[in-house]
Design a protein around this motif. Structure first.
Motif, PDB file in Angstrom:
ATOM      1  N   UNK A 120       0.820  -1.207   0.000  1.00  0.00           N
ATOM      2  CA  UNK A 120       0.000   0.000   0.000  1.00  0.00           C
ATOM      3  C   UNK A 120       0.855   1.259   0.000  1.00  0.00           C
ATOM      4  N   UNK A 121       0.327   2.286  -0.659  1.00  0.00           N
ATOM      5  CA  UNK A 121       0.935   3.612  -0.728  1.00  0.00           C
ATOM      6  C   UNK A 121      -0.145   4.589  -0.257  1.00  0.00           C
ATOM      7  N   UNK A 122      -0.400   4.644   1.057  1.00  0.00           N
ATOM      8  CA  UNK A 122      -1.557   5.376   1.581  1.00  0.00           C
ATOM      9  C   UNK A 122      -1.565   6.870   1.323  1.00  0.00           C
ATOM     10  N   UNK A 123      -0.418   7.459   1.087  1.00  0.00           N
ATOM     11  CA  UNK A 123      -0.361   8.896   0.812  1.00  0.00           C
ATOM     12  C   UNK A 123      -0.236   9.208  -0.679  1.00  0.00           C
ATOM     13  N   UNK A 124      -0.288   8.167  -1.513  1.00  0.00           N
ATOM     14  CA  UNK A 124      -0.282   8.296  -2.979  1.00  0.00           C
ATOM     15  C   UNK A 124       1.000   8.913  -3.534  1.00  0.00           C
ATOM     16  N   UNK A 125       2.044   8.959  -2.752  1.00  0.00           N
ATOM     17  CA  UNK A 125       3.279   9.600  -3.208  1.00  0.00           C
ATOM     18  C   UNK A 125       3.917   8.839  -4.363  1.00  0.00           C
ATOM     19  N   UNK A 126       3.980   7.510  -4.257  1.00  0.00           N
ATOM     20  CA  UNK A 126       4.550   6.712  -5.341  1.00  0.00           C
ATOM     21  C   UNK A 126       3.630   6.733  -6.562  1.00  0.00           C
ATOM     22  N   UNK A 127       2.325   6.680  -6.337  1.00  0.00           N
ATOM     23  CA  UNK A 127       1.368   6.775  -7.446  1.00  0.00           C
ATOM     24  C   UNK A 127       1.666   8.013  -8.291  1.00  0.00           C
ATOM     25  N   UNK A 128       1.825   9.144  -7.627  1.00  0.00           N
ATOM     26  CA  UNK A 128       2.047  10.391  -8.344  1.00  0.00           C
ATOM     27  C   UNK A 128       3.422  10.398  -9.022  1.00  0.00           C
ATOM     28  N   UNK A 129       4.421   9.854  -8.347  1.00  0.00           N
ATOM     29  CA  UNK A 129       5.763   9.819  -8.918  1.00  0.00           C
ATOM     30  C   UNK A 129       5.825   8.919 -10.154  1.00  0.00           C
ATOM     31  N   UNK A 130       4.963   7.905 -10.209  1.00  0.00           N
ATOM     32  CA  UNK A 130       4.931   6.994 -11.349  1.00  0.00           C
ATOM     33  C   UNK A 130       4.056   7.520 -12.484  1.00  0.00           C
TER      34      UNK A 130
END
Length: 227
Positions: A120-130
């Motif tokens: 899980x990436x609960x703060x969406x930081x990796x989602x946004x970086x990807x």
């Protein structure tokens, strides 16, 4: 005389920012220098370095919507069908990353029957970086080969499943969309699909084909790869 494998050239495009999108969409660029040292969480809350996930083998990394979303769950239902031996035969790994609290992973895997690794990436930081996007557009369920429910029934099921989980937890941002990547070994991007809405996820058999994995018959996608 044995065949000699051609010498592989080292990446030359900025080294730390390699792009190799093979789809019809705009080219996807990943800043590995930034993303590899970011962290996700396993179901026990342990921090896992993203770069370690795909460091040693080719890995299909599926970024989903939040774990209580019926679209995410029905997509995971089909991921659960993939036989582990299909992946092992070609040394490919499958990992799911969700924008939800890690406390939801155990229940999610139980509901979907998924035996593959979920982070899980609960703060969406990796989602946004990807490069994953935010959008309130839902899309058309009839165009997905992995969504089996209609919108109304799907929402009702999501609500019921949410009631079985720890309701005090935030589930994740409904605007956060996912994407699918085939990475590794090391900082190599083989394929990327950035979801533009909730039902715009990549067809699983497309990902398997690109990764060199045998295809699977799903309830709404019965094609198989003939060898």
């Amino acid at each position: 005389m044995a065949d000699v494998e051609p010498e592989k050239k080292a990446p030359t495009e900025m080294d730390e920012e390699i792009s190799m999108s093979r789809g019809m969409r705009a080219e996807v660029r990943i800043n590995f220098d930034k993303c590899r040292d970011m962290f996700v969480f396993d179901q026990m809350g342990n921090k896992i370095r993203f770069g370690d996930i795909y460091k040693k083998q080719k890995t299909i990394v599926v970024f989903t919507r939040h774990l209580l979303d019926f679209v995410c769950q029905e997509y995971a239902d089909d991921l659960a069908i993939i036989p582990l031996e299909y992946l092992q035969e070609v040394d490919v790994r499958l990992v799911i990353i969700a924008p939800s609290p890690h406390n939801l992973i155990k229940g999610f895997k139980k509901v979907t029957g998924l035996n593959y690794t979920v982070y899980c990436d609960p703060n969406y930081e990796l989602f946004k970086a990807m490069g994953c996007v935010e959008s309130l557009v839902f899309g058309k369920v009839q165009e997905s080969v992995h969504v089996k429910s209609g919108i109304i029934m799907g929402i009702l099921r999501s609500t019921w499943r949410a009631m079985q989980q720890e309701s005090r937890l935030r589930n994740g941002d409904v605007k956060q969309q996912g994407g699918s990547f085939i990475l590794g070994p090391g900082d190599v991007l083989h394929h990327a699909h950035i979801d533009q809405n909730a039902t715009d996820h990549a067809k699983i058999n497309d990902l398997l084909t690109i990764a060199g994995v045998q295809n699977v018959s799903f309830p709404k996608d019965r094609r198989v790869l003939e060898l």
